[in-house]
Each structure stands twice: as structure tokens, then as C-alpha cells.
Design a protein around this motif. Structure first.
Motif, PDB file in Angstrom:
ATOM      1  N   VAL A 254       0.833  -1.197   0.000  1.00 44.52           N
ATOM      2  CA  VAL A 254       0.000   0.000   0.000  1.00 44.52           C
ATOM      3  C   VAL A 254       0.876   1.259   0.000  1.00 44.52           C
ATOM      4  N   ILE A 255       1.888   1.255   0.847  1.00 50.04           N
ATOM      5  CA  ILE A 255       2.792   2.416   0.918  1.00 50.04           C
ATOM      6  C   ILE A 255       3.533   2.589  -0.402  1.00 50.04           C
ATOM      7  N   LYS A 256       4.002   1.475  -0.968  1.00 54.16           N
ATOM      8  CA  LYS A 256       4.737   1.529  -2.241  1.00 54.16           C
ATOM      9  C   LYS A 256       3.874   2.084  -3.369  1.00 54.16           C
ATOM     10  N   MET A 257       2.582   1.728  -3.380  1.00 53.55           N
ATOM     11  CA  MET A 257       1.667   2.171  -4.429  1.00 53.55           C
ATOM     12  C   MET A 257       1.084   3.561  -4.164  1.00 53.55           C
ATOM     13  N   GLY A 258       1.398   4.130  -3.003  1.00 48.14           N
ATOM     14  CA  GLY A 258       0.876   5.451  -2.680  1.00 48.14           C
ATOM     15  C   GLY A 258      -0.596   5.450  -2.315  1.00 48.14           C
ATOM     16  N   LEU A 259      -1.108   4.315  -1.837  1.00 45.80           N
ATOM     17  CA  LEU A 259      -2.522   4.214  -1.475  1.00 45.80           C
ATOM     18  C   LEU A 259      -2.763   4.440   0.018  1.00 45.80           C
ATOM     19  N   ASP A 260      -1.698   4.764   0.764  1.00 40.90           N
ATOM     20  CA  ASP A 260      -1.847   4.908   2.211  1.00 40.90           C
ATOM     21  C   ASP A 260      -2.605   6.170   2.610  1.00 40.90           C
ATOM     22  N   ASP A 261      -2.828   7.082   1.655  1.00 39.61           N
ATOM     23  CA  ASP A 261      -3.627   8.266   1.953  1.00 39.61           C
ATOM     24  C   ASP A 261      -5.123   8.025   1.756  1.00 39.61           C
ATOM     25  N   GLU A 262      -5.494   6.875   1.215  1.00 38.90           N
ATOM     26  CA  GLU A 262      -6.905   6.560   0.993  1.00 38.90           C
ATOM     27  C   GLU A 262      -7.563   6.169   2.310  1.00 38.90           C
ATOM     28  N   ILE A 263      -8.671   6.842   2.642  1.00 41.89           N
ATOM     29  CA  ILE A 263      -9.346   6.599   3.917  1.00 41.89           C
ATOM     30  C   ILE A 263      -9.797   5.139   4.031  1.00 41.89           C
ATOM     31  N   MET A 289      -3.638   9.577   9.838  1.00 47.25           N
ATOM     32  CA  MET A 289      -4.624   9.908   8.800  1.00 47.25           C
ATOM     33  C   MET A 289      -4.891  11.419   8.774  1.00 47.25           C
ATOM     34  N   GLN A 290      -5.015  11.948   7.559  1.00 49.64           N
ATOM     35  CA  GLN A 290      -5.285  13.378   7.395  1.00 49.64           C
ATOM     36  C   GLN A 290      -6.728  13.723   7.763  1.00 49.64           C
ATOM     37  N   GLU A 291      -7.636  12.821   7.491  1.00 50.65           N
ATOM     38  CA  GLU A 291      -9.034  13.004   7.870  1.00 50.65           C
ATOM     39  C   GLU A 291      -9.638  11.634   8.165  1.00 50.65           C
ATOM     40  N   TRP A 292     -10.737  11.661   8.945  1.00 53.88           N
ATOM     41  CA  TRP A 292     -11.401  10.417   9.331  1.00 53.88           C
ATOM     42  C   TRP A 292     -12.865  10.469   8.925  1.00 53.88           C
TER      43      TRP A 292
END
Length: 624
Positions: A254-263, A289-292
Motif C-alpha cells: 500500500v505504501i509503495k503504491m501510494g494508497l496509504d492516503d486513501e481513507i 490519517m489526514q481526515e477520518w
């Protein structure tokens, strides 16, 4: 003369441009409100559209229907549809209305509207209409209707459309028709990520985890780039299996694909780590997380609950309310057990008030929240409030009766537990295995030996339920408390090889009555069945200590040392003034006010000794 019409046309042109400009602005704002679920602002925009007459535009009508649907206001969405002059002739408006009903748990209404569209002159469902109708059929479990729509899709040439095909696959798998889903998948010449996700997630939800992972691996081998929905599906597999190792590998992916910002992905990771008892990792993801959204809060609260971190659950709930986030039934289900475990009655009452004002409780045939509230009151010692809630429920399921029967038993009111059980037998629903655990335990605590024996006999003869180890343990405990040790022993022997809990109940009874020889025999039986457990040794040590048999006590403690067995320290919680929760473990010296607490404790023990002659079992406690 030719100048006049030119000047006459210019105001019309300006008006037309102004109309389209204003309409575009209103639609953009409506879409923003939908994304943010901002209902008050949406209603204000709706009023302005009505005042300007722009609401008659099919574009505005569709935007309003979509907005109210996303804000969980399907009645408002349907009202807009029915009052719109354009709805009979515009397919976008029909699609928005059908989708809104289907996505808000109104599949029957969505299907009726779909059928009505099919009979409208000059209009035909398109590739965006069919998926909504398929979803509605799936929610209704109407497999024959799905097959009819599938046949229609084939007839009109939409069977290879990605939206329709993925909807068919999801519907078939949702209804357990795996072979038909595979057939749709195999017949597709072009498969995008949505199709693959339907297979991965569908089999995961069916509990066929191996097949889900097979499609995921096949997807990767064909060079398809996974989306966030692929990741959440795969994580659900590892969460269900409690496979923390592979879950961590997906986290790295997930981190490698840049999906870790997806809620949605972060929520799934919190769920994985929470259910695998990796609480620190769950907290780390949550705080990063930036938002919840509501699922984020609920996932983190559930993670705390899985690790019995009740104070953390309550603190996070306070934080959620402080942030202005509205709890839902899942939130309540996570928080109320925490209140029960730490006896936070004041906090539980606040949640009860919120459940009433938000309309969560008192709904006929929906007993989920009422049961959780009743359980909280019972475990917090507010038995009368639990009974008032029970009496006021518009409907009750078997869990409702079980909670109340268990509550009476836990409070030593065995006669009332038995009376409620008999009432349950008369009015329904039928008792289950959990009911009998509660009522037998109630008989044990209240000394109702004959009633307990009768209930055990009726369990199989009248209700067709075979007694389990829990039932035998309740009866052994009941007989042991009454001093009928030989009968208790016979029950333990009847329980067979898996009856460690029954022998443990017999051992506790031997300890209670000071029968160290019988206790030693029982402890040996428990140790054979549970070689890694410390409970039997602790009880036996306590028995020897209470009887003054210090050499035997020392030998038991040496055995525990040799086997590497230790008793887990007890932990207690106390709510002070309804505002702060304090947790303590046995021998705790870490609390900032430990000195004052122990001074008060010693003072209380001195008062109890002087006023009531209380003498603590120092030797037994030392033995533990």
C-alpha cells in the motif's frame, strides 16, 4: 432595418449565457455539498433554485436527487423526482432517482421505479440504469429477477459493458451463485480493475478466501494495477484469517503504491491490526490519517475493544463527539460494552440520551441498540433501569431475554431469573443454549438447587438442546456451593475429557468448603486437561493456604515456577465524578496519586477490621 433584430437578439443571448452560467455554478455547489454531506447548505441552494426557476433543468434535478441520496434523505430525493417537470422525458433524472433509492436501502422502491421506466414511451434503460436495478435485486435476494435482467442485457447488447458485468458478478456472488458469477467473468473479453475487484471482494465476502486470493494473484500476473478497492478486499481476507504477517506485506505494498492516503485503505488496515491485537500499529495508522470518516472512528474503537482497552474506547468516543462526528449504531455497539466493563454508568446514560434523540432506539424489529443499552445498565448495577428498558421494548429477540435473565442471575436474584425464563417459554422466542447458561448460573448464585436440576433435565427433554461444558459447569458450581460435593464430582465426570471448566468449578467448591484432598484431585484433573493454565494451581494454593498447609502450598508454588506459570494480575477500573477513568492492576505503584490511594485503602481496611471484624485472607492471597 436589419440592425433592429440584432439588438433584439443580444439580450436573449446574454440571458441564455447567464442562465447556463448560473446553472453551472449551482450544480457545482450542489456537488460540493453532496461530497461534504452538508445538508443545511444544500437546502438553501435548493430554495434558490426554486426561486430562480432553474430547478426545472434536468441537470439541476439530477444534481438535487444525487445530493439528497448521498445525504441519506431518500424521501427528499424522491420528492424532487416526482415534482420535476422533466422527469418523464430525461433518462439522467430517472437514473439518479433509481440509484438514490438503491443506495439508501430501498431496493423494492428502486425496482418499482426501474420497471416503471421500462414502460415509459421513448425511454429505455441504459448501461448506467441496469447496475442500479441489479443491485436492488441483489439486496432483495431476487435471483430470478437478476437472471431476467441478465437476459435483457444480452438481448440489448449491454452484457459486455463493464458497469453491468461487474454489477452482475457482485449480485451473483452476494447471493451465493458463484458458478454464474464465474461464467460472467469468463465470457468477458475485456476486464478492467472493477471486474477483478468484484471477483476478489465477492469471494472474500462469501468466506471463500482461497478463491479470492487466487483471483488476486491472477490479476497481478496479468499486469492489472490494483485499486484501493482491491486492497481493501485482500485485507479483509487476512483480517478474517487473523493473518498478521501477510497483512503487513499488503501494508508495505500500500505504501509503495501510494494508497496509504486513501481513507478506505487506512480503515481496513486499522481493522486488520485491531483484530490481530496489534493495537499500537492500529493507533499509529489512525493518528497518521489526514481526515477520518465514521468508519475510521468505529474501526479504531473496535480495535480498542478487541484488546480490552476500555478506557481507550471511551476516550476516543469523547474525542469523536468533540470533533462533531455523529455516532451510528456501530459506534454505540463498541462504546456501550466498554461502559459495561468499567461500570461507567454516567457515561452510559449519556449515550442512552443520545440514542433517543438521534432516533436510534425504540424502532420496531431493530433491537440492536436497546439490547446493548440493557446490557450496559445490567453490568453497571442499574438493574431496575435495565428492566424498565426491557419492558418498554417494542419487540424483543432471544438476546433481549438472555441479557435480562443473566442480569438477574448476576445480581443474585435467581427466583426472578427463573420466573422470567418461564415467561419466555410461554410468550417466546424459544430459549437457546445461552438462555440456559444464564438461568442455570442464576440458580447457582441463588442456591436454587432443585430448580437448577429440573432445568438441566428440561433442557434436552423439552427443548432438544444438548448440554455443553458451560451448562455442566453451572450445575457443578450450583451443587458445590450447596455442599453437595459428591454430586458435583459426578457432574464433572459426566462432562468427559473436555470438561476442564467443570472440574474447575468442582475445585472451587472444594476450596470453599476446605476440602483440600478433593481439591488436590480436582486440580490434578484440570492440570492434565490444561497443562499451560495457571487457574487450577492458584485455586489449589489458595485452598492449602486457607487450611494452613504451608508445605503443600510451597510445593504448588514450586510446580508453577518449574512450569513457568504465572497468574495474570487483576485489573480494575473506576470512574471518578463521571469525568475521568482510572485503571489499576494488582500491586500498582504507577498511578501519580498511588501514595494517597494506598493510605485511603489501608484506612478502609482498618475500619472494616475494627467495625466488622474483617480479616483478609493474607496467606491465600500470597499463594496467588
Amino acid at each position: 432595418m436589419i440592425i433592429k433584430p440584432v439588438f433584439a437578439l443580444r439580450p436573449c443571448l446574454r440571458l441564455r449565457r447567464s442562465f447556463h452560467s448560473d446553472l453551472h455554478e449551482y450544480v457545482s455547489q450542489l456537488q460540493l455539498c453532496a461530497a461534504r454531506r452538508h445538508l443545511p447548505k444544500a437546502r438553501e441552494l435548493h430554495a434558490r433554485l426554486l426561486a430562480t426557476g432553474l430547478h426545472a433543468s434536468p441537470v439541476a434535478t439530477s444534481a438535487l436527487i444525487s445530493l439528497y441520496s448521498k445525504c441519506a434523505r431518500p424521501a427528499d430525493a424522491l420528492s424532487v423526482f416526482l415534482s420535476a417537470p422533466a422527469h418523464p422525458s430525461n433518462l439522467f433524472v430517472w437514473n439518479a432517482a433509481i440509484a438514490g433509492l438503491a443506495s439508501n436501502g430501498l431496493p423494492s422502491d428502486a425496482l418499482r421505479l426501474f420497471r416503471r421506466l421500462s414502460s415509459e414511451p421513448g425511454l429505455s434503460p441504459d448501461e448506467f440504469t441496469f447496475p442500479c436495478a441489479i443491485r436492488a435485486c441483489s439486496d432483495l435476494g431476487a435471483s430470478d429477477e437478476v437472471r431476467k435482467i441478465h437476459a435483457t442485457l444480452f438481448k440489448v447488447g449491454f452484457d459486455a459493458e463493464v458497469f453491468a458485468a461487474s454489477a452482475l458478478i457482485r449480485a451473483y456472488l452476494n447471493m451465493g451463485l458463484a458458478d454464474e458469477a464465474v461464467k460472467v467473468f469468463d465470457e468477458l473479453h475485456h476486464r478492467d480493475v472493477a471486474i477483478w475487484n468484484a471477483m476478489v471482494n465477492g469471494f472474500a465476502q462469501l468466506g471463500q478466501f482461497a478463491r479470492s486470493m487466487d483471483y488476486f494473484r491472477q490479476m497481478m500476473s496479468e499486469g492489472m494495477v490494483p485499486s484501493k478497492f482491491t486492497v481493501t478486499g485482500v485485507l479483509s481476507v487476512f483480517t478474517a484469517r487473523a493473518d498478521l504477517g501477510n497483512g503487513r506485506k499488503i501494508h508495505a505494498f500500500v505504501i509503495k503504491m501510494g494508497l496509504d492516503d486513501e481513507i478506505a485503505v487506512s480503515n481496513s488496515l486499522i481493522d486488520l491490526y485491531g483484530k490481530c491485537h496489534a493495537l499500537e500499529e492500529a493507533e499509529e495508522i489512525y493518528e497518521s490519517m489526514q481526515e477520518w470518516d465514521a468508519y475510521s472512528w468505529n474501526s479504531m474503537m473496535s480495535a480498542y475493544q478487541y484488546s480490552a482497552h476500555h478506557a481507550g474506547t471511551l476516550q476516543l468516543f469523547r474525542r469523536m463527539r468533540h470533533n462533531g462526528v455523529m455516532p451510528d449504531a456501530v459506534t454505540i455497539a463498541a462504546v456501550l460494552p466498554a461502559c459495561s466493563q468499567v461500570a461507567a454508568l454516567r457515561f452510559g446514560r449519556e449515550i442512552h440520551g443520545f440514542a433517543i434523540t438521534s432516533g436510534m432506539r425504540g424502532v420496531k424489529d431493530d433491537v440492536f441498540v436497546d439490547n446493548a443499552l440493557m446490557d450496559m445498565y445490567a453490568k453497571c448495577g442499574a438493574l431496575e433501569e435495565a428492566r424498565l428498558l426491557f419492558n418498554g421494548m417494542p419487540s424483543r429477540d432471544v438476546a433481549s431475554w438472555n441479557i435480562m435473565i443473566d442480569a438477574y442471575g448476576a445480581h443474585g436474584r435467581g427466583a426472578e431469573a427463573v420466573e422470567l425464563f418461564e415467561q419466555m417459554v410461554v410468550v417466546g422466542p424459544a430459549p437457546d443454549e445461552v438462555t440456559f447458561v444464564g438461568v442455570l448460573s442464576a440458580c447457582s448464585h441463588a442456591g436454587l438447587v432443585e430448580a437448577g436440576k429440573d432445568l438441566l433435565q428440561r433442557m434436552e427433554a423439552e427443548f432438544g438442546l444438548a448440554p455443553s461444558m458451560e451448562h455442566y459447569a453451572c450445575v457443578a458450581d450450583m451443587l458445590g456451593r450447596a455442599g453437595l460435593l459428591e454430586e458435583a464430582k459426578r457432574v464433572a465426570e459426566k462432562a468427559g475429557a473436555g470438561g476442564a471448566g467443570v472440574w474447575r468449578a468442582y475445585l472451587a467448591a472444594c476450596r470453599m468448603h476446605g476440602k483440600s484432598a478433593q481439591a488436590s484431585e480436582a486440580a490434578q484433573r484440570v492440570a492434565e486437561m490444561e497443562p499451560q493454565g495457571s487457574g487450577s494451581y492458584v485455586l489449589l494454593a489458595s485452598t492449602y493456604g486457607g487450611a494452613g498447609k504451608y508445605s503443600e502450598l510451597a510445593e504448588v508454588r514450586n510446580q508453577m515456577r518449574r512450569k513457568g506459570l504465572r497468574k495474570a494480575p487483576g485489573c480494575s477500573w473506576v470512574e471518578v465524578g463521571g469525568a475521568r477513568m482510572h485503571a489499576f492492576v494488582a500491586g500498582d505503584q504507577e498511578h501519580p496519586e498511588a501514595a494517597e490511594i494506598y493510605t485511603a485503602l489501608h484506612g478502609l481496611m482498618g475500619w472494616m477490621r475494627e467495625a466488622w471484624g474483617y480479616v483478609p485472607e493474607v496467606i491465600a492471597a500470597h499463594g496467588e
